[in-house]
Design an enzyme around this catalytic site. Sequence first.
Site, PDB file in Angstrom:
ATOM      1  N   LEU A 121       0.927  -1.229   0.133  1.00 35.16           N
ATOM      2  CA  LEU A 121      -0.122   0.084  -0.097  1.00 35.16           C
ATOM      3  C   LEU A 121       0.832   1.433  -0.097  1.00 35.16           C
ATOM      4  O   LEU A 121       1.912   1.292   0.803  1.00 35.16           O
ATOM      5  CB  LEU A 121      -0.827   0.036   1.174  1.00 35.16           C
ATOM      6  N   CYS A 122       0.625   2.099  -0.728  1.00 33.55           N
ATOM      7  CA  CYS A 122       1.388   3.484  -0.988  1.00 33.55           C
ATOM      8  C   CYS A 122       2.632   3.151  -1.229  1.00 33.55           C
ATOM      9  O   CYS A 122       3.200   2.271  -2.140  1.00 33.55           O
ATOM     10  CB  CYS A 122       0.992   4.444   0.267  1.00 33.55           C
ATOM     11  N   ALA A 123       3.658   3.775  -0.379  1.00 34.42           N
ATOM     12  CA  ALA A 123       5.138   3.498  -0.398  1.00 34.42           C
ATOM     13  C   ALA A 123       5.496   2.234   0.035  1.00 34.42           C
ATOM     14  O   ALA A 123       6.485   1.694  -0.558  1.00 34.42           O
ATOM     15  CB  ALA A 123       5.826   4.569   0.450  1.00 34.42           C
ATOM     16  N   GLY A 125       3.836  -0.327  -1.267  1.00 35.91           N
ATOM     17  CA  GLY A 125       3.810  -0.899  -2.600  1.00 35.91           C
ATOM     18  C   GLY A 125       5.190  -0.836  -3.319  1.00 35.91           C
ATOM     19  O   GLY A 125       5.369  -2.019  -3.813  1.00 35.91           O
ATOM     20  N   SER A 151      -0.579   2.964  -5.288  1.00 39.36           N
ATOM     21  CA  SER A 151       0.885   2.905  -5.397  1.00 39.36           C
ATOM     22  C   SER A 151       1.318   3.115  -6.827  1.00 39.36           C
ATOM     23  O   SER A 151       0.592   2.544  -7.684  1.00 39.36           O
ATOM     24  CB  SER A 151       1.460   1.756  -4.791  1.00 39.36           C
TER      25      SER A 151
END
Length: 384
Positions: A121-123, A125, A151
Amino acid sequence: MAARSVLLRGPAVAATPGAVVFRNEVFELLQYAPTTEHVRTTPLLYIFSQVNRFYLGDLTPDRSLFRRLLDAGVPVYAMSWRNPKPEQRHWNLGTYAGAAIEAIEAIREIGGSEQVDVMGLCAGGLVATAAAGVLQARGEDPIRSFSLVVSILDNHPEDSDFGLFVSERSVAAQKAVVRAKGLFAEKDVFEMFAMLRIEENVMSFLRSNYLLGEAPPKHPLLFWSMDYTRVPAEMQCDFLDLAWRNDLARGGLELLGERIDLGKIDYPVYILAGSTDHITPWKGCYRSARLFGGDVRFVLTNQNHTQTICAREDNRHLKYWIGEALPEDPDAWPEHVQEYGGAWTADWIDWLRHGADETAPAGDTLGNADYPVLEAAPGQYVRT
């Protein structure tokens, strides 16, 4: 600090029962207690960003992604990153990707499962993708499916407001500053995100709270959104390099002695984006979907960056779109989609079940002899 610790021990935030079953200097691994009599034999590992706390996935009982998974019989594990200090300035993408690989191996040993479903998830990812790429290059096969949520792997400056911070000169200047300090501090993280939406994130609070004297709204997402963590200098430099050089998408990233080629990852991939997300805009997420070599399912919600994970399921405004085709031009994709009402998590959980319907009785203990329970969730690192 005290207020946050009290809240994290209470019924409001990060309240799903579980335990820390592994800890090293980089992360804690949390295993969550099953809520069903039988569970899938393939567990899921949740890998979150390095700039906020992992409990966005377990924000409150009515907004908890973890609980939805557990109630569907999916065994859930989560990584909680240690908040680094200057002496951890050398931690980089390889450090975090190696930690993710270590977590995958620990989960396989705890549950006796051959493979793990991985969600980044997000960074987080970026870290999850780097770990998956390293494992593929090594010829190892511990990942059954891969989910990438809000991401971006394929960076185009025009896709995101972060492009304002990325040029050859600015990247060099930012790297010099962060290496001198040893950290990208919480204040730096706050200011970076605040500047992306200065009217929404700064001026609105100045008017209502400071000038008008109104009490700030009480919402668990606002509590979480101010709970930033530090980023080690070398990890922040790697983030900047990925944004500028785009090596992960171009196949030029070498990590842990391996060259990563996402086109060789051929297991199922699920990619989720938010149509109102200004941090990882959906077109950037869409371009990332075309990097993988296997079957990719791209899903677009009508949520923003954080609401994709913690929106309440009873929100009658929720909807999402799925298209079978993935044309090269993101603007052409909406011509091939079908709209669905409700939360995207229902579709995702059905997707996770596909090809992995085996179940087993849920155990009544967490961890095992080699990975004993160290303490109750949410653990120590989230409080540091």
